[in-house]
Design an enzyme around this catalytic site. Structure first.
Site, PDB file in Angstrom:
ATOM      1  N   MET A  69     -15.320 -27.265  35.467  1.00 40.17           N
ATOM      2  CA  MET A  69     -14.115 -28.023  35.148  1.00 40.17           C
ATOM      3  C   MET A  69     -12.866 -27.313  35.677  1.00 40.17           C
ATOM      4  O   MET A  69     -11.946 -27.957  36.191  1.00 40.17           O
ATOM      5  CB  MET A  69     -14.006 -28.240  33.634  1.00 40.17           C
ATOM      6  CG  MET A  69     -12.880 -29.152  33.241  1.00 40.17           C
ATOM      7  SD  MET A  69     -13.036 -30.767  34.039  1.00 40.17           S
ATOM      8  CE  MET A  69     -13.743 -31.720  32.709  1.00 40.17           C
TER       9      MET A  69
ATOM     10  N   GLU B 266     -22.234 -13.368  15.637  1.00 35.19           N
ATOM     11  CA  GLU B 266     -21.609 -14.094  14.525  1.00 35.19           C
ATOM     12  C   GLU B 266     -20.948 -15.387  14.977  1.00 35.19           C
ATOM     13  O   GLU B 266     -20.886 -16.360  14.214  1.00 35.19           O
ATOM     14  CB  GLU B 266     -20.599 -13.206  13.795  1.00 35.19           C
ATOM     15  CG  GLU B 266     -21.220 -12.067  12.993  1.00 35.19           C
ATOM     16  CD  GLU B 266     -21.457 -10.802  13.816  1.00 35.19           C
ATOM     17  OE1 GLU B 266     -21.278 -10.845  15.050  1.00 35.19           O
ATOM     18  OE2 GLU B 266     -21.823  -9.773  13.208  1.00 35.19           O
TER      19      GLU B 266
ATOM     20  N   LYS C 141     -16.749  -4.718  -0.530  1.00 28.32           N
ATOM     21  CA  LYS C 141     -18.118  -4.241  -0.773  1.00 28.32           C
ATOM     22  C   LYS C 141     -18.340  -3.822  -2.230  1.00 28.32           C
ATOM     23  O   LYS C 141     -19.372  -4.166  -2.831  1.00 28.32           O
ATOM     24  CB  LYS C 141     -18.423  -3.060   0.158  1.00 28.32           C
ATOM     25  CG  LYS C 141     -19.833  -2.529  -0.037  1.00 28.32           C
ATOM     26  CD  LYS C 141     -20.223  -1.536   1.038  1.00 28.32           C
ATOM     27  CE  LYS C 141     -21.675  -1.122   0.846  1.00 28.32           C
ATOM     28  NZ  LYS C 141     -22.128  -0.213   1.897  1.00 28.32           N
TER      29      LYS C 141
ATOM     30  N   PHE D 220     -13.143   2.398   8.206  1.00 24.65           N
ATOM     31  CA  PHE D 220     -14.116   1.999   9.215  1.00 24.65           C
ATOM     32  C   PHE D 220     -14.474   0.516   9.019  1.00 24.65           C
ATOM     33  O   PHE D 220     -14.768   0.078   7.917  1.00 24.65           O
ATOM     34  CB  PHE D 220     -15.382   2.868   9.070  1.00 24.65           C
ATOM     35  CG  PHE D 220     -16.475   2.472  10.020  1.00 24.65           C
ATOM     36  CD1 PHE D 220     -16.302   2.587  11.388  1.00 24.65           C
ATOM     37  CD2 PHE D 220     -17.682   1.952   9.548  1.00 24.65           C
ATOM     38  CE1 PHE D 220     -17.310   2.206  12.269  1.00 24.65           C
ATOM     39  CE2 PHE D 220     -18.683   1.573  10.425  1.00 24.65           C
ATOM     40  CZ  PHE D 220     -18.498   1.703  11.784  1.00 24.65           C
ATOM     41  N   GLN D 221     -14.417  -0.225  10.103  1.00 24.29           N
ATOM     42  CA  GLN D 221     -14.724  -1.658  10.116  1.00 24.29           C
ATOM     43  C   GLN D 221     -13.845  -2.470   9.180  1.00 24.29           C
ATOM     44  O   GLN D 221     -14.299  -3.415   8.527  1.00 24.29           O
ATOM     45  CB  GLN D 221     -16.213  -1.901   9.826  1.00 24.29           C
ATOM     46  CG  GLN D 221     -17.084  -1.319  10.935  1.00 24.29           C
ATOM     47  CD  GLN D 221     -18.514  -1.804  10.917  1.00 24.29           C
ATOM     48  OE1 GLN D 221     -19.063  -2.071   9.844  1.00 24.29           O
ATOM     49  NE2 GLN D 221     -19.133  -1.899  12.074  1.00 24.29           N
TER      50      GLN D 221
HETATM   51  C1  LIG Z   1     -14.358 -19.839  25.406  1.00 19.27           C
HETATM   52  C2  LIG Z   1     -13.706 -20.548  26.548  1.00 19.27           C
HETATM   53  N1  LIG Z   1     -13.252 -19.842  27.599  1.00 19.27           N
HETATM   54  C3  LIG Z   1     -12.672 -20.488  28.630  1.00 19.27           C
HETATM   55  C4  LIG Z   1     -12.513 -21.846  28.616  1.00 19.27           C
HETATM   56  C5  LIG Z   1     -11.815 -22.552  29.772  1.00 19.27           C
HETATM   57  N2  LIG Z   1     -12.742 -23.477  30.432  1.00 19.27           N
HETATM   58  C6  LIG Z   1     -12.775 -24.804  30.184  1.00 19.27           C
HETATM   59  S1  LIG Z   1     -13.961 -25.590  30.996  1.00 19.27           S
HETATM   60  C7  LIG Z   1     -14.461 -24.189  31.763  1.00 19.27           C
HETATM   61  C8  LIG Z   1     -15.608 -24.184  32.729  1.00 19.27           C
HETATM   62  C9  LIG Z   1     -16.896 -24.465  32.050  1.00 19.27           C
HETATM   63  O1  LIG Z   1     -17.935 -24.120  32.908  1.00 19.27           O
HETATM   64  P1  LIG Z   1     -19.422 -24.488  32.602  1.00 19.27           P
HETATM   65  O2  LIG Z   1     -19.757 -24.141  31.197  1.00 19.27           O
HETATM   66  O3  LIG Z   1     -20.299 -23.917  33.648  1.00 19.27           O
HETATM   67  O4  LIG Z   1     -19.405 -26.053  32.636  1.00 19.27           O
HETATM   68  P2  LIG Z   1     -19.102 -27.084  33.819  1.00 19.27           P
HETATM   69  O5  LIG Z   1     -17.644 -27.400  33.750  1.00 19.27           O
HETATM   70  O6  LIG Z   1     -19.484 -26.422  35.106  1.00 19.27           O
HETATM   71  O7  LIG Z   1     -19.952 -28.251  33.467  1.00 19.27           O
HETATM   72  C10 LIG Z   1     -13.691 -23.101  31.356  1.00 19.27           C
HETATM   73  C11 LIG Z   1     -13.838 -21.718  31.874  1.00 19.27           C
HETATM   74  C12 LIG Z   1     -12.991 -22.528  27.480  1.00 19.27           C
HETATM   75  N3  LIG Z   1     -12.875 -23.853  27.344  1.00 19.27           N
HETATM   76  N4  LIG Z   1     -13.611 -21.866  26.486  1.00 19.27           N
END
Ligand SMILES: Cc1ncc(C[n+]2csc(CCOP(=O)(O)OP(=O)(O)O)c2C)c(N)n1
Length: 567
Positions: free
Chosen positions: A480, A53, A165, A115-116
């Site tokens: 990052m 979803e 529902k 439920f749900q």
């Molecule tokens: C849903 C979610 N969980 C955690 C984060 C924290 N976060 C920001 S950037 C990042 C790393 C992203 O890694 P990747 O998708 O491999 O991209 P890269 O930075 O290596 O290009 C994380 C874990 C986030 N932004 N979103």
């Protein structure tokens, strides 16, 4: 016409000219899906069956941003509804018009731990413009009209409609709703107040170093032509926020590129040196302005926004203009022409040219750390795909490399999770975009971590024949976060190594998509060119060193001047 609540919902969607719904059925929405069955047979309303979803919500969001009309998603009660939440929050932070329809347990069971059961209205209230719960079938026509009206007027955003529902089975006399009214909600004309335009013009005439900062509001209000016209009349350079990318073609002589934490040197320095900031449809968030209390210290600020709640939220401003961006920009430009502003080469334009020149070499250099340079990957992509292509992104370094080095030439062709920064957004959003614009090539620039959050919807892409292309910047790390660990935690890389699994080519193939691994720029370019007209979804695996960084970077809490160029 006497119909069931479920059929009334379908009729209401048709009255709103909805062509496609993204979702997953469940116990609470079975009657709604039963009503959709006939539509599918008549080819009336397309339903796209997602595999999660969250993806359905991102698809609806991508659809909305590309097409400029609301996107619709649906989920069953409980876990289906809660899975929508991240997607709804993304749409909320980025002011994207999404209508989410959720099933709910029958009225008699609400509040009994059925439920749900989940209180999705309570959960969604802070992340929507409005969350409705229907209590009888006769409310469906008006509520649906209200939901679309709310989502798509003034500052746009998501609206949730929760339907128990048993309401789906209740009979109702269906008639298309008239225009609905909601107490306290006024659809604004968006006209700027003449006095604020007069004051803004005064500031423009007094200023010697004006800078326009364009945000996502410029794109939402289709104000690109008016933005360029005003910039040329003043003349003023234009920096954009991440959400504003594409509001001015990034090849326009007045374009400075993105401002902010990972902004371009010239955009950030221009903001530091300007004596007037004209902020349009942007919200002065921390990623854009750096150290908040120092931003625009020596400048007067004009803030144009459709939402009065934005004025003064983060920063005090000198002239607020509560208006639609397109109308405000047009009014400002017209008034400046009337008072006879003189276009001329001046000290400021020379300084801007000097700044651009100063940083040109940095942006053109292509050093890489062993594998492919992200900078050059972005440039290769730009040169290999048609101008009208649409790009979505994941979140992380991949997103910022795209923001910095992929030139966006048209509005609504760069779609990213700006406000929430939700990993997993890019791929499903690309599917929504492609459904909205089937004739345009759609590329998703992703991180391996981001892609792994929603890659299961490759199944949707294959089965529903939605051929988008995902470029995985494959560094095998949560890049990052790792970059921050490198720069601010003395290289203590805690839990950011993803390991070697999986093989993205095999992963794509397992779903029936095409997987291509590239080794060099020639291979990348030919893979991209081949994918432009691909008839199946494609995943292009691009090896990138985990040590590549997004630079320059303004460390958190620092001013835009305190930028770090090397890491
Ligand atoms: C849903 C979610 N969980 C955690 C984060 C924290 N976060 C920001 S950037 C990042 C790393 C992203 O890694 P990747 O998708 O491999 O991209 P890269 O930075 O290596 O290009 C994380 C874990 C986030 N932004 N979103």
């Amino acid at each position: 016409m006497r119909v069931s609540g479920a059929k009334a919902l379908v009729e209401a969607l048709k009255d709103e000219k909805v062509e496609v719904i993204f979702g997953i059925p469940g116990g609470s929405t079975i009657p709604f899906y039963d009503a959709l069955y006939e539509c599918a047979e008549k080819g009336e309303l397309r339903h796209i069956l997602a595999r999660h979803e969250q993806c359905a919500a991102h698809m609806a969001d991508g659809y909305a941003r590309a097409k400029g009309i609301p996107g619709v998603c649906t989920a069953t009660s409980g876990p289906g509804a809660t899975n929508l939440v991240t997607g709804i929050a993304v749409a909320h932070m980025d002011s994207s018009p999404v209508v989410a329809i959720t099933g709910q347990v029958p009225r008699s069971m609400i509040g009994r731990d059925a439920f749900q059961e989940a209180d999705i209205v309570g959960i969604a209230t802070p992340i929507t413009k409005y969350a409705f719960q229907i209590s009888k079938a006769s409310e469906i026509p008006d509520t649906m009209k209200a939901a679309f009206m709310l989502a798509n007027t003034n500052r746009k955003g998501p609206v949730l409609v929760d339907i128990p529902k048993d309401v789906f089975y209740e009979e109702v006399d269906y008639m298309e709703a008239e225009r609905v009214r909601i107490g306290g909600y006024v659809i604004k004309s968006g006209d700027p107040h003449p006095y604020s335009i007069k004051r803004a013009v005064g500031l423009v005439l007094e200023s010697e170093r004006p800078l326009i900062i364009a945000g996502g509001g410029v794109i939402a209000s289709n104000a690109s032509a008016e933005l360029a016209r005003l910039a040329e009349i003043i003349p003023a350079p234009v920096a954009t926020t991440l959400m504003g990318k594409g509001s001015i073609p990034e090849v326009h002589p007045l374009s400075l590129g993105m401002i902010g934490m990972h902004g371009k040197g010239e955009a950030n320095m221009a903001a530091e040196e300007a004596d007037l900031l004209i902020a349009v449809g942007m919200r002065f968030n921390d990623r854009t302005v750096g150290r908040m209390e120092k931003f625009g210290e020596n400048a007067k600020i004009i803030h144009i926004d459709i939402d009065p709640a934005e004025i003064g939220k983060n920063l005090g401003v000198d002239v607020p203009i509560v208006a639609d961006a397109r109308k405000a920009l047009a009014a400002l430009a017209d008034r400046l022409i009337e008072v006879g502003i003189r276009k001329k080469e001046n000290e400021w334009s020379r300084r801007i040219a000097e700044l651009k020149e100063k940083y040109r070499e940095f942006y053109n250099s292509e050093e890489s750390r062993g594998s492919l340079s992200p900078k050059r990957v972005m440039k290769t992509l730009r040169s290999a795909i048609p101008e009208r292509s649409i790009v979505t992104t994941g979140v992380g370094q991949n997103q910022m490399w795209a923001a910095l080095h992929f030139q966006v030439l048209q509005p609504r062709t760069f779609i990213t999770s700006g406000g929430l920064g939700a990993m997993g957004f890019g791929f499903p959003a690309s599917l929504g975009v492609k459904v909205a614009c089937p004739d345009r090539p759609v590329f998703n620039i992703d991180g391996d971590g981001s892609f792994l959050m929603t890659e299961q919807d490759l199944a949707t892409a294959v089965v529903e024949n939605i051929p988008t292309v995902t470029i995985v910047m494959d560094n095998r790390v949560l890049g990052m976060v790792r970059q921050w660990q490198c720069m601010f935690c003395e290289k203590r890389y805690s839990e950011t190594d993803l390991g070697k699994v999986p093989d993205f080519v095999k992963l794509a193939e397992a779903y029936g998509a095409e997987g291509i691994r590239v080794e060099d720029y020639g291979g990348l370019e030919s893979a991209i060119r081949r994918s432009v007209d691909a008839e199946v979804p494609v995943v292009i695996d691009v090896p990138v060193s985990p040590d590549e960084k997004v630079l320059p970077m303004v460390p958190p809490g620092k001013t835009l001047r305190e930028v770090v160029w090397f890491g």
